[in-house]
Design a protein around this motif. Structure first.
Motif, PDB file in Angstrom:
ATOM      1  N   MET A   1      30.706  75.243 -35.963  1.00 27.67           N
ATOM      2  CA  MET A   1      30.596  73.843 -35.569  1.00 27.67           C
ATOM      3  C   MET A   1      31.358  73.588 -34.275  1.00 27.67           C
ATOM      4  SD  MET A   1      31.151  71.746 -39.122  1.00 27.67           S
ATOM      5  CE  MET A   1      30.731  70.176 -38.355  1.00 27.67           C
ATOM      6  N   LYS A   2      30.816  72.670 -33.493  1.00 26.40           N
ATOM      7  CA  LYS A   2      31.537  72.153 -32.325  1.00 26.40           C
ATOM      8  C   LYS A   2      31.853  70.692 -32.603  1.00 26.40           C
ATOM      9  CE  LYS A   2      31.131  71.069 -27.403  1.00 26.40           C
ATOM     10  NZ  LYS A   2      30.312  71.158 -26.162  1.00 26.40           N
ATOM     11  N   LYS A  28      41.585  71.661 -38.854  1.00 24.27           N
ATOM     12  CA  LYS A  28      41.723  73.114 -38.846  1.00 24.27           C
ATOM     13  C   LYS A  28      42.214  73.662 -40.181  1.00 24.27           C
ATOM     14  CE  LYS A  28      42.235  74.569 -34.057  1.00 24.27           C
ATOM     15  NZ  LYS A  28      43.131  75.175 -33.035  1.00 24.27           N
ATOM     16  N   GLN A  29      42.848  72.813 -40.979  1.00 24.98           N
ATOM     17  CA  GLN A  29      43.276  73.273 -42.303  1.00 24.98           C
ATOM     18  C   GLN A  29      42.080  73.588 -43.201  1.00 24.98           C
ATOM     19  OE1 GLN A  29      45.971  70.344 -43.900  1.00 24.98           O
ATOM     20  NE2 GLN A  29      47.407  70.506 -42.184  1.00 24.98           N
ATOM     21  N   ILE A  30      40.944  72.994 -42.900  1.00 29.85           N
ATOM     22  CA  ILE A  30      39.731  73.206 -43.699  1.00 29.85           C
ATOM     23  C   ILE A  30      38.678  73.981 -42.916  1.00 29.85           C
ATOM     24  CG2 ILE A  30      37.885  72.047 -44.981  1.00 29.85           C
ATOM     25  CD1 ILE A  30      40.712  71.731 -46.163  1.00 29.85           C
ATOM     26  N   LEU A  31      38.578  73.712 -41.624  1.00 24.98           N
ATOM     27  CA  LEU A  31      37.557  74.353 -40.785  1.00 24.98           C
ATOM     28  C   LEU A  31      38.242  75.074 -39.626  1.00 24.98           C
ATOM     29  CD1 LEU A  31      35.023  71.364 -40.665  1.00 24.98           C
ATOM     30  CD2 LEU A  31      34.819  73.449 -42.049  1.00 24.98           C
ATOM     31  N   PRO A  32      38.925  76.166 -39.914  1.00 20.86           N
ATOM     32  CA  PRO A  32      39.728  76.836 -38.877  1.00 20.86           C
ATOM     33  C   PRO A  32      38.900  77.492 -37.781  1.00 20.86           C
ATOM     34  CG  PRO A  32      39.679  78.159 -40.873  1.00 20.86           C
ATOM     35  CD  PRO A  32      39.038  76.851 -41.224  1.00 20.86           C
ATOM     36  N   ASP A  33      37.650  77.789 -38.052  1.00 23.04           N
ATOM     37  CA  ASP A  33      36.832  78.532 -37.088  1.00 23.04           C
ATOM     38  C   ASP A  33      35.951  77.632 -36.232  1.00 23.04           C
ATOM     39  OD1 ASP A  33      37.850  80.970 -38.023  1.00 23.04           O
ATOM     40  OD2 ASP A  33      36.373  81.023 -39.653  1.00 23.04           O
ATOM     41  N   ALA A  34      36.033  76.331 -36.434  1.00 21.96           N
ATOM     42  CA  ALA A  34      35.232  75.424 -35.616  1.00 21.96           C
ATOM     43  C   ALA A  34      35.784  75.383 -34.195  1.00 21.96           C
ATOM     44  CB  ALA A  34      35.228  74.031 -36.226  1.00 21.96           C
ATOM     45  N   GLU A  35      34.910  74.970 -33.255  1.00 20.91           N
ATOM     46  CA  GLU A  35      35.339  74.768 -31.866  1.00 20.91           C
ATOM     47  C   GLU A  35      35.720  73.305 -31.707  1.00 20.91           C
ATOM     48  OE1 GLU A  35      33.524  74.822 -27.291  1.00 20.91           O
ATOM     49  OE2 GLU A  35      32.238  75.287 -29.014  1.00 20.91           O
ATOM     50  N   SER A 371      37.304  68.208 -45.474  1.00 22.75           N
ATOM     51  CA  SER A 371      36.939  68.700 -46.805  1.00 22.75           C
ATOM     52  C   SER A 371      35.629  68.105 -47.275  1.00 22.75           C
ATOM     53  CB  SER A 371      38.054  68.384 -47.810  1.00 22.75           C
ATOM     54  OG  SER A 371      39.244  69.051 -47.488  1.00 22.75           O
ATOM     55  N   THR A 372      35.469  66.822 -47.051  1.00 25.13           N
ATOM     56  CA  THR A 372      34.232  66.142 -47.434  1.00 25.13           C
ATOM     57  C   THR A 372      33.035  66.711 -46.678  1.00 25.13           C
ATOM     58  OG1 THR A 372      35.475  64.125 -47.881  1.00 25.13           O
ATOM     59  CG2 THR A 372      33.086  63.890 -47.613  1.00 25.13           C
ATOM     60  N   LEU A 373      33.212  66.928 -45.391  1.00 29.27           N
ATOM     61  CA  LEU A 373      32.135  67.495 -44.564  1.00 29.27           C
ATOM     62  C   LEU A 373      31.766  68.894 -45.040  1.00 29.27           C
ATOM     63  CD1 LEU A 373      33.255  66.320 -41.013  1.00 29.27           C
ATOM     64  CD2 LEU A 373      31.369  65.418 -42.379  1.00 29.27           C
ATOM     65  N   LEU A 374      32.775  69.675 -45.399  1.00 26.53           N
ATOM     66  CA  LEU A 374      32.503  71.041 -45.874  1.00 26.53           C
ATOM     67  C   LEU A 374      31.707  71.003 -47.173  1.00 26.53           C
ATOM     68  CD1 LEU A 374      32.963  74.065 -45.482  1.00 26.53           C
ATOM     69  CD2 LEU A 374      35.108  73.828 -46.743  1.00 26.53           C
ATOM     70  N   LEU A 375      32.057  70.089 -48.074  1.00 25.90           N
ATOM     71  CA  LEU A 375      31.326  69.965 -49.327  1.00 25.90           C
ATOM     72  C   LEU A 375      29.868  69.575 -49.071  1.00 25.90           C
ATOM     73  CD1 LEU A 375      33.942  68.117 -51.555  1.00 25.90           C
ATOM     74  CD2 LEU A 375      33.099  70.465 -51.839  1.00 25.90           C
ATOM     75  N   LEU A 376      29.655  68.670 -48.134  1.00 20.36           N
ATOM     76  CA  LEU A 376      28.292  68.229 -47.831  1.00 20.36           C
ATOM     77  C   LEU A 376      27.465  69.345 -47.209  1.00 20.36           C
ATOM     78  CD1 LEU A 376      29.023  64.656 -46.381  1.00 20.36           C
ATOM     79  CD2 LEU A 376      28.034  65.246 -48.614  1.00 20.36           C
ATOM     80  N   ARG A 377      28.128  70.204 -46.424  1.00 20.14           N
ATOM     81  CA  ARG A 377      27.399  71.306 -45.808  1.00 20.14           C
ATOM     82  C   ARG A 377      27.048  72.373 -46.845  1.00 20.14           C
ATOM     83  NH1 ARG A 377      27.609  72.047 -40.263  1.00 20.14           N
ATOM     84  NH2 ARG A 377      27.739  74.303 -40.511  1.00 20.14           N
TER      85      ARG A 377
END
Length: 377
Positions: A1-2, A28-35, A371-377
């Motif tokens: 993700m960007k 970054k605590q949930i999506l560490p690899d996003a840009e 966290s919510t976004l990750l669950l939705l994805r």
């Protein structure tokens, strides 16, 4: 993700840059690899200088200048990362917060310090200058600023006018022969978010004068002085700016910028979005996160979130906003393109505590959103 993070400051709590960093930390605590692309922004008012400097990798330059009541004050201007653009907030030198409430007097307050900031910026070899006007303690039509830049404002005896808006009633001749020649090579853009003319019932004196300590009698005298000033601007400079929208901004500072410096008056939010290049930075993004200290019905009337949402909409990008507090009339914000809005404070706490824990609460809210976004994805 960007993910593009483009927040305003949380007033009295966090700068826009620190808000952006806190949001990134939580995500970054949930999506560490996003840009993550952080773009601190502002709406042209307080915080514009800092936001533009932060967003472009620029720097602040401190200068000792003349304050509104002719005292010496420390102010600063910004040199943006390109090295060619300077940013000045007139409130830094000539702002109402510089003067204690019981000492405010627009009859004698001056914008000279703003002109001195401009002179210092010219020494940096710039090509472009953004002047954020507003929050002034003055009603002198920018006269003090122009005197600092070399303009002679003379009375019938050929003497230089003293400071203040009231002195303009004695203006007899405007002489620009000694005005700093470097000004002719600079593109001036003024961040102006009001459309008031210089004079009249909606003019600088009538609308803003009382906020600066003017009594009804002072308002009448100041308005007459600015009418006389406008007539000489037209006679000596050939510039008919008295009724031009925005000429009355910041006690008539708009009129001086128009008449002497051929400035372009633009909404502050548009200037900031152009300067930070937000449109280019959201290309290819999946999501835009923005935020502000308080979000309410007024946010939809030209605040930062509106500008961010307008640009994101061009690329069909969703925008989520985080707020220190949320007003009851916030529905208009959704109509402007904000997909979702989340307050970062969930308990009823004193303002002092909310401000003290602003960064902590913002990081937590950003983490929960991720966290919510990750669950939705």
């Amino acid at each position: 993700m960007k993910i593009v993070i483009a927040p305003d400051s949380f007033k009295e709590c966090l700068t826009a840059a620190r808000v952006a960093q806190a949001i990134e930390t939580g995500f970054k605590q949930i999506l560490p690899d996003a840009e993550y692309i952080k773009v601190p922004v502002a709406d042209g008012g307080e915080g514009t200088l800092q936001s533009l400097v932060d967003a472009t990798g620029g720097r602040l330059i401190d200068v000792a200048v003349t304050g509104p009541m002719e005292e010496t004050v420390q102010a600063c201007f910004g040199l943006l990362g390109n090295g060619e653009t300077a940013v000045i907030e007139m409130a830094g030198a000539s702002g109402i917060e510089r003067v204690p409430a019981d000492q405010r007097n627009p009859m004698i307050s001056t914008t000279r310090g703003t002109g001195e900031l401009i002179l210092s910026a010219l020494d940096q070899g710039i090509k472009r200058m953004i002047v954020a006007i507003g929050g002034s303690a003055t009603n002198d039509g920018g006269a003090g600023m122009m005197q600092a830049l070399g303009v002679k404002l003379l009375d019938a005896d050929g003497q230089e006018l003293p400071r203040g808006g009231a002195a303009l009633s004695h203006l007899y001749r405007i002489d620009t022969g000694k005005m700093d020649k470097r000004l002719q090579t600079i593109e001036f853009i003024a961040a102006c978010d009001v459309g008031n003319p210089l004079t009249g019932a909606n003019g600088a004196s009538a609308v803003f004068g009382p906020q600066k300590g003017a009594t009804p009698e002072m308002v009448e005298q100041l308005d007459l002085a600015l009418r006389h000033y406008a007539s000489l601007l037209q006679r000596d400079l050939g510039k008919d700016v008295g009724q031009q929208p925005g000429a009355g901004a910041a006690g008539g500072m708009g009129a001086a910028l128009l008449a002497f410096l051929d400035a372009e008056l633009k909404p502050g939010i548009d200037i900031v979005m152009d300067a930070v290049g937000l449109a280019e930075k959201v290309i290819g993004a999946d999501l835009v996160i923005t935020g502000e200290g308080r979000i309410d019905g007024q946010t939809a009337q030209g605040k930062t979130l509106l500008g961010v949402a307008r640009i994101a909409r061009q690329f069909n990008l969703p925008v989520i906003a985080l707020a220190g507090s949320v007003g009851s009339d916030v529905e208009a914000v959704y109509e402007c393109g904000i997909a979702a809005l989340f307050p970062i404070v969930h308990d009823a706490v004193p303002l002092s505590e909310a401000l003290a824990k602003g960064e902590e609460n913002l990081i937590r809210a950003a983490r929960n959103l991720a966290s919510t976004l990750l669950l939705l994805r």
